[in-house]
Design an enzyme around this catalytic site. Sequence first.
Site, PDB file in Angstrom:
ATOM      1  N   LYS A 104      40.452  28.763  43.122  1.00  0.00           N
ATOM      2  CA  LYS A 104      40.511  27.513  43.888  1.00  0.00           C
ATOM      3  C   LYS A 104      41.622  27.529  44.945  1.00  0.00           C
ATOM      4  CE  LYS A 104      38.508  24.670  40.199  1.00  0.00           C
ATOM      5  NZ  LYS A 104      38.584  23.363  39.491  1.00  0.00           N
ATOM      6  N   TYR A 146      29.325  20.267  42.872  1.00  0.00           N
ATOM      7  CA  TYR A 146      29.873  19.375  41.840  1.00  0.00           C
ATOM      8  C   TYR A 146      29.036  18.098  41.664  1.00  0.00           C
ATOM      9  CZ  TYR A 146      34.205  22.056  41.148  1.00  0.00           C
ATOM     10  OH  TYR A 146      35.128  23.009  40.806  1.00  0.00           O
ATOM     11  N   ASN A 204      43.630  23.221  39.351  1.00  0.00           N
ATOM     12  CA  ASN A 204      43.730  23.999  38.111  1.00  0.00           C
ATOM     13  C   ASN A 204      43.295  25.462  38.297  1.00  0.00           C
ATOM     14  OD1 ASN A 204      40.995  23.535  38.260  1.00  0.00           O
ATOM     15  ND2 ASN A 204      40.772  22.741  36.180  1.00  0.00           N
ATOM     16  N   HIS A 254      37.623  27.761  38.415  1.00  0.00           N
ATOM     17  CA  HIS A 254      36.452  27.125  37.811  1.00  0.00           C
ATOM     18  C   HIS A 254      35.673  28.210  37.087  1.00  0.00           C
ATOM     19  CE1 HIS A 254      32.617  25.070  37.297  1.00  0.00           C
ATOM     20  NE2 HIS A 254      32.063  26.183  37.733  1.00  0.00           N
TER      21      HIS A 254
HETATM   22  P1  CMP Z   1      36.186  22.448  37.104  1.00  0.00           P
HETATM   23  O1  CMP Z   1      36.026  23.380  35.962  1.00  0.00           O
HETATM   24  O2  CMP Z   1      36.088  23.056  38.466  1.00  0.00           O
HETATM   25  O3  CMP Z   1      35.111  21.267  36.993  1.00  0.00           O
HETATM   26  C1  CMP Z   1      35.331  19.986  37.554  1.00  0.00           C
HETATM   27  C2  CMP Z   1      36.714  19.818  38.087  1.00  0.00           C
HETATM   28  O4  CMP Z   1      37.129  18.504  38.326  1.00  0.00           O
HETATM   29  C3  CMP Z   1      37.703  20.338  37.084  1.00  0.00           C
HETATM   30  O5  CMP Z   1      37.607  21.758  36.997  1.00  0.00           O
HETATM   31  C4  CMP Z   1      39.004  19.794  37.637  1.00  0.00           C
HETATM   32  O6  CMP Z   1      39.573  20.642  38.629  1.00  0.00           O
HETATM   33  C5  CMP Z   1      38.563  18.505  38.357  1.00  0.00           C
HETATM   34  N1  CMP Z   1      39.113  17.298  37.745  1.00  0.00           N
HETATM   35  C6  CMP Z   1      39.941  16.443  38.356  1.00  0.00           C
HETATM   36  N2  CMP Z   1      40.253  15.437  37.529  1.00  0.00           N
HETATM   37  C7  CMP Z   1      39.595  15.656  36.375  1.00  0.00           C
HETATM   38  C8  CMP Z   1      39.522  14.946  35.136  1.00  0.00           C
HETATM   39  N3  CMP Z   1      40.182  13.799  34.919  1.00  0.00           N
HETATM   40  N4  CMP Z   1      38.747  15.477  34.150  1.00  0.00           N
HETATM   41  C9  CMP Z   1      38.049  16.635  34.365  1.00  0.00           C
HETATM   42  N5  CMP Z   1      38.099  17.341  35.526  1.00  0.00           N
HETATM   43  C10 CMP Z   1      38.869  16.849  36.514  1.00  0.00           C
END
Ligand code: CMP
Length: 140
Positions: free
Chosen positions: A11, A51, A114, A117
């Site tokens: 990311k 998404y 984070n 993904h």
């Molecule tokens: P990802 O695995 O890419 O899937 C959805 C993304 O939404 C997640 O990682 C996070 O980067 C983002 N995200 C932001 N806020 C939240 C939250 N409260 N709960 C879950 N995902 C979140």
Amino acid sequence: MAVTRTFSIIKPDATRRNLTGAITKMLEEAGLRVVASKRIHMTKDQAEGFYAVHKERPFFNDLVAFMTSGPVVVQALEGEDAVKRNRDVMGATNPADAADGTIRKTFAESIEANSVHGSDSDENAKIEIDFFFKPEEIVG
Ligand code: CMP
């Protein structure tokens, strides 16, 4: 255990800090092979489409803004039980909950920024790989 594929994104928070190689090394050391990889700047349409499952969530607009804020590296990964293997090395979505030695514990800045993904099922892995790669771009 069957050899399967999963989909990964390095990311914008990670590409900004020049962590593509460090993260890929952790994926490889976890037994995953990069069979497709490209660095792209996601469009708003791509991020919203990718998404779409989260479109009713309160964090959706921020997530799309973040994922289009800089380059990402999209990858198809192959290995035994690739989805689980990748999720294990990524760690929990929220880095505060991630286990020591995982990518998110090591590098993630926040639940949104984070660093990586990873697909959550074989079915979604196929959908996500097909979203970003043509068959001829995947070389196993
Ligand atoms: P990802 O695995 O890419 O899937 C959805 C993304 O939404 C997640 O990682 C996070 O980067 C983002 N995200 C932001 N806020 C939240 C939250 N409260 N709960 C879950 N995902 C979140």
